[in-house]
Design a protein around this motif. Structure first.
Motif, mmCIF file in Angstrom:
data_model
loop_
_atom_site.group_PDB
_atom_site.id
_atom_site.type_symbol
_atom_site.label_atom_id
_atom_site.label_comp_id
_atom_site.label_asym_id
_atom_site.label_seq_id
_atom_site.Cartn_x
_atom_site.Cartn_y
_atom_site.Cartn_z
ATOM 1 N N TYR A 26 0.253 -3.417 9.721
ATOM 2 C CA TYR A 26 0.492 -1.981 9.753
ATOM 3 C C TYR A 26 1.729 -1.687 10.597
ATOM 4 O O TYR A 26 2.088 -2.465 11.481
ATOM 5 N N LYS A 27 2.354 -0.555 10.305
ATOM 6 C CA LYS A 27 3.478 -0.091 11.112
ATOM 7 C C LYS A 27 3.034 1.183 11.815
ATOM 8 O O LYS A 27 2.574 2.124 11.166
ATOM 9 N N GLU A 82 8.698 2.216 17.051
ATOM 10 C CA GLU A 82 8.039 1.612 15.900
ATOM 11 C C GLU A 82 7.466 0.267 16.310
ATOM 12 O O GLU A 82 8.125 -0.501 17.008
ATOM 13 N N ASP A 121 5.098 -3.095 14.688
ATOM 14 C CA ASP A 121 4.344 -3.771 13.637
ATOM 15 C C ASP A 121 3.074 -4.304 14.290
ATOM 16 O O ASP A 121 3.141 -5.003 15.309
ATOM 17 N N ASN A 178 2.200 -1.448 6.112
ATOM 18 C CA ASN A 178 3.523 -2.091 6.163
ATOM 19 C C ASN A 178 3.741 -2.818 4.848
ATOM 20 O O ASN A 178 3.041 -3.754 4.513
#
Length: 84
Positions: free
Chosen positions: A2-3, A44, A46, A82
């Motif tokens: 996921y981001k 941001e 990850d 993501n």
């Protein structure tokens, strides 16, 4: 994977000298329509998590423990799948 996108801003009650300077500069450039400027930061991350809820929890913990000063700043976490 996921981001997490985290938007961190100063609370409205906190003076923002960087935003004030940017506003003044924009006014000097003739952009009189701009009433105010607040400067923040975009983070941001990850995140490898089993589901979206867990990714959100990890991002929230990162903000609370390190990425945001909760006395002076507000933050908003958004989780995306993501695709990379």
């Amino acid at each position: 994977m996921y981001k997490a996108t985290v938007n961190v801003t100063l609370r409205k009650s906190i003076l923002d000298p960087q935003g004030k300077a940017a506003h003044h500069a924009l006014q000097n450039l003739g952009m009189k329509e701009i009433d105010s400027v607040r400067i923040g930061k975009l983070i941001e991350m990850d995140i490898d998590a089993e589901n979206k809820e867990r990714a959100h929890e990890i991002a929230e913990n990162a903000c609370a423990q390190l990425l945001a000063n909760e006395v002076m700043e507000d933050y908003n976490v958004t989780i995306h799948e993501n695709s990379e």
